[in-house]
Design a protein around this motif. Structure first.
Motif, short mmCIF file in Angstrom:
data_model
loop_
_atom_site.label_atom_id
_atom_site.label_comp_id
_atom_site.label_asym_id
_atom_site.label_seq_id
_atom_site.Cartn_x
_atom_site.Cartn_y
_atom_site.Cartn_z
N ARG A 1 1.01 -1.26 -0.08
CA ARG A 1 -0.03 0.10 -0.03
C ARG A 1 1.00 1.34 0.04
NH1 ARG A 1 -2.55 3.43 3.25
NH2 ARG A 1 -4.90 3.67 2.99
N ILE A 2 0.58 2.18 -1.13
CA ILE A 2 1.48 3.34 -1.05
C ILE A 2 0.93 4.17 0.09
CG2 ILE A 2 2.49 2.90 -3.32
CD1 ILE A 2 0.53 5.11 -4.38
N HIS A 3 1.55 5.44 0.37
CA HIS A 3 1.36 6.44 1.46
C HIS A 3 1.55 7.51 0.79
CE1 HIS A 3 0.65 3.24 4.64
NE2 HIS A 3 1.47 2.71 3.81
N SER A 4 0.57 8.58 0.60
CA SER A 4 0.97 9.87 0.28
C SER A 4 1.68 10.55 1.12
CB SER A 4 -0.50 10.56 -0.15
OG SER A 4 -1.03 10.79 1.10
N SER A 5 1.68 10.40 2.42
CA SER A 5 2.17 11.25 3.48
C SER A 5 3.91 10.97 3.40
CB SER A 5 1.75 10.97 4.64
OG SER A 5 2.08 9.61 4.96
N ILE A 6 4.39 9.95 2.84
CA ILE A 6 5.78 9.52 2.61
C ILE A 6 6.22 9.50 1.17
CG2 ILE A 6 5.80 8.37 4.74
CD1 ILE A 6 5.69 5.63 3.52
N GLY A 7 5.51 10.06 0.35
CA GLY A 7 6.05 10.20 -1.14
C GLY A 7 5.33 9.26 -2.08
N TYR A 8 4.19 8.65 -1.78
CA TYR A 8 3.77 7.57 -2.59
C TYR A 8 4.57 6.31 -2.79
CZ TYR A 8 0.21 10.94 -3.46
OH TYR A 8 -0.71 12.44 -3.21
N VAL A 9 5.11 5.89 -1.85
CA VAL A 9 5.91 4.50 -1.51
C VAL A 9 5.38 3.94 -0.45
CG1 VAL A 9 8.01 5.68 -2.70
CG2 VAL A 9 7.86 5.39 -0.16
N THR A 10 5.73 2.68 -0.33
CA THR A 10 5.34 1.96 0.73
C THR A 10 5.95 2.17 1.83
OG1 THR A 10 6.82 -0.06 0.34
CG2 THR A 10 4.60 0.10 -0.54
N PRO A 11 5.51 1.82 3.11
CA PRO A 11 6.46 2.03 4.38
C PRO A 11 7.74 1.07 4.11
CG PRO A 11 4.12 2.08 4.85
CD PRO A 11 4.50 1.76 3.50
N HIS A 12 7.66 0.30 3.71
CA HIS A 12 9.13 -0.76 3.51
C HIS A 12 10.11 0.08 2.64
CE1 HIS A 12 11.53 -4.23 3.83
NE2 HIS A 12 11.56 -4.22 2.73
N GLU A 13 9.52 0.45 1.53
CA GLU A 13 10.40 1.13 0.57
C GLU A 13 11.05 2.50 1.20
OE1 GLU A 13 9.04 0.77 -3.87
OE2 GLU A 13 7.27 1.34 -2.30
N TYR A 14 10.10 3.22 2.08
CA TYR A 14 10.47 4.56 2.65
C TYR A 14 11.71 4.23 3.75
CZ TYR A 14 10.22 8.77 5.19
OH TYR A 14 10.44 10.00 5.88
N TYR A 15 11.48 3.02 4.63
CA TYR A 15 12.42 2.53 5.51
C TYR A 15 13.82 2.46 4.92
CZ TYR A 15 14.55 -0.30 8.95
OH TYR A 15 15.46 -0.90 9.64
N LEU A 16 13.74 1.31 3.90
CA LEU A 16 14.93 1.08 3.28
C LEU A 16 15.65 2.31 2.58
CD1 LEU A 16 14.13 -2.29 1.74
CD2 LEU A 16 15.20 -1.89 3.52
N LYS A 17 15.09 3.23 2.09
CA LYS A 17 15.51 4.35 1.53
C LYS A 17 16.15 5.23 2.63
CE LYS A 17 14.24 8.40 -0.72
NZ LYS A 17 13.15 9.39 -1.32
N ASN A 18 15.65 5.51 3.83
CA ASN A 18 16.24 6.22 4.80
C ASN A 18 17.12 5.38 5.75
OD1 ASN A 18 14.67 8.83 4.59
ND2 ASN A 18 13.09 7.65 4.27
N LEU A 19 16.94 4.26 5.74
CA LEU A 19 18.11 3.43 6.27
C LEU A 19 19.79 3.54 5.87
CD1 LEU A 19 18.54 1.26 8.76
CD2 LEU A 19 18.14 -0.41 6.92
N MET A 20 19.48 3.67 4.42
CA MET A 20 20.84 3.99 3.65
C MET A 20 21.20 5.05 4.04
SD MET A 20 21.14 1.14 2.50
CE MET A 20 19.91 -0.40 2.23
N CYS A 21 20.45 6.16 4.25
CA CYS A 21 20.83 7.63 4.72
C CYS A 21 21.57 7.90 5.88
CB CYS A 21 19.73 8.57 4.41
SG CYS A 21 19.21 8.70 2.69
N VAL A 22 21.29 6.87 6.85
CA VAL A 22 21.79 6.95 8.27
C VAL A 22 23.15 6.55 8.48
CG1 VAL A 22 21.51 6.31 10.50
CG2 VAL A 22 19.39 6.82 8.97
#
Length: 104
Positions: free
Chosen positions: A83-104
């Motif tokens: 399920r994509i979420h508009s509040s995090i840029g129209y990606v899934t929470p899992h995709e968002y987590y992986l994307k932001n995990l790489m930034c840390v």
């Protein structure tokens, strides 16, 4: 010493139980209570519970604990991985987590 994780909750009786507090201590999680009559402080979980109710529970009849457990597990998987979420840029929470995990 907490591991940086915070669980904000309302002031429901389940969150003042000794078992819940012990679990927080065991997992090194900070339990933070929101002010009384201010659900906007916990908007993310309020929204999640609304979707859980609307998309998973309303109108369903469960004949066993396994039925409801399987249905909720399916919902949680879909919510986080499909399920994509508009509040995090129209990606899934899992995709968002992986994307932001790489930034840390």
């Amino acid at each position: 010493m907490a591991n940086g994780l915070v669980i904000p909750t309302d002031n429901g009786s389940q969150f003042i139980s000794g078992i819940f507090e012990k679990s927080c201590l065991d997992e090194n999680v900070i339990h933070e209570r929101i002010p009384v009559k201010s659900p906007n402080y916990n908007a993310f979980i309020e929204s999640y519970h609304r979707y859980l109710q609307d998309e998973c529970l309303t109108g369903s009849i469960y004949w066993s604990l396994d039925d409801i457990r399987n249905n909720i597990n399916d919902f949680v998987y879909r919510y986080n991985n499909e399920r994509i979420h508009s509040s995090i840029g129209y990606v899934t929470p899992h995709e968002y987590y992986l994307k932001n995990l790489m930034c840390v």
